[in-house]
Enzyme design. Structure first.
Site, PDB file in Angstrom:
ATOM      1  N   ASP A 178       4.070  -4.021   1.876  1.00 13.18           N
ATOM      2  CA  ASP A 178       4.827  -4.100   0.868  1.00 13.18           C
ATOM      3  C   ASP A 178       5.836  -5.764   1.289  1.00 13.18           C
ATOM      4  OD1 ASP A 178       4.843  -2.121  -1.324  1.00 13.18           O
ATOM      5  OD2 ASP A 178       6.553  -1.441   0.062  1.00 13.18           O
TER       6      ASP A 178
HETATM    7  N1  URA Z   1       4.357   2.396   2.253  1.00 15.13           N
HETATM    8  C1  URA Z   1       5.149   1.670   1.542  1.00 15.13           C
HETATM    9  O1  URA Z   1       5.998   2.320   1.659  1.00 15.13           O
HETATM   10  N2  URA Z   1       4.885   0.035   1.817  1.00 15.13           N
HETATM   11  C2  URA Z   1       4.141  -0.494   2.709  1.00 15.13           C
HETATM   12  O2  URA Z   1       4.511  -1.117   2.594  1.00 15.13           O
HETATM   13  C3  URA Z   1       3.310   0.615   3.297  1.00 15.13           C
HETATM   14  C4  URA Z   1       3.657   2.262   2.841  1.00 15.13           C
END
Ligand code: URA
Length: 230
Positions: free
Chosen positions: A98
């Site tokens: 993310d």
């Molecule tokens: N889980 C999440 O919520 N975000 C990420 O970036 C990776 C795994």
């Protein structure tokens, strides 16, 4: 071969050949159209050997605020962090993070490697360090059967994670899927908001502690072997 290895554009390579700066097996090359066997022939520019790499794979220590995308005109992407001499390669991301997440990100030109890391059938564990807003006194709830929505609002059964460490606001866990916001949604499901999320390991390959946020390094075959399941 020289343009694939980013020595220059095709036009630059023609100029180098005209300037008699390229040799193949120590013989001067007159034309940039000379055919070579990249696995066996020794190609040099100005006396320096140019090694042929079939694929190139990078480890990045992703900082917050960058999208895990190879193209997005609306904001900074992880490609903005790739040094110019590597940026011309056609990278794919083997498991996105993310925008607000940090840590280990793999960029590679090797489509098979991407598949080996992210395919749901491969069960490759990714390890995350999570800091939550409140102390986590119910982490065992993460190990119970859980259903979540994926990016297409379809319910799926979460595969049981590995709970590695729980200490106050800190949880280290490993999951073998990579669904949309999966770690954040797993914590939400047990009543916790994730404050920070950092990926520290994919299969057996750990984020290099010497790599500062925003830095990248080229991985060698030994590193890549730690990334894929035998
Ligand atoms: N889980 C999440 O919520 N975000 C990420 O970036 C990776 C795994």
């Amino acid at each position: 071969m020289l343009s694939n290895m980013q020595v220059g554009t095709r036009k630059d390579i023609k100029t180098l050949a005209k300037q008699k700066r390229i040799t193949v097996n120590d013989k001067l090359v007159q034309s940039a159209a000379t055919h070579i066997d990249p696995k066996h022939d020794v190609v040099k520019v100005d006396g320096n050997q140019v090694e042929y790499l079939e694929n190139i794979t990078l480890m990045m220590h992703k900082p917050r605020g960058f999208l895990s995308s190879t193209k997005d005109p609306s904001g900074p992407t992880v490609m903005d962090l790739v040094p110019d001499d590597l940026a011309l390669f056609d990278f794919s991301i083997a498991g996105r993070l993310d925008k607000d997440a940090t840590g280990l990100l793999i960029l590679t030109t090797d489509g098979k490697l991407v598949h080996d890391v992210i395919s749901p059938n491969k069960d490759v564990y990714k390890t995350y360090d999570v800091i939550t807003e409140k102390p986590v006194d119910n982490a065992d709830a993460l190990l119970k059967p859980m259903q979540l929505y994926d990016a297409h609002d379809r319910l799926y059964d979460v595969k049981t994670p590995q709970l590695i460490e729980v200490e106050g606001h800190f949880v280290r866990l490993a999951i073998c899927e990579g669904k949309f916001h999966q770690v954040k949604r797993m914590f939400e499901a047990i009543g916790h908001k994730v404050k920070t999320l950092k990926r520290i390991k994919i299969h057996n390959l750990e984020l290099d502690p010497k790599l500062a946020e925003g830095e990248v390094k080229v991985l060698n075959d030994d590193d890549i072997a730690l990334l894929v399941k035998k």
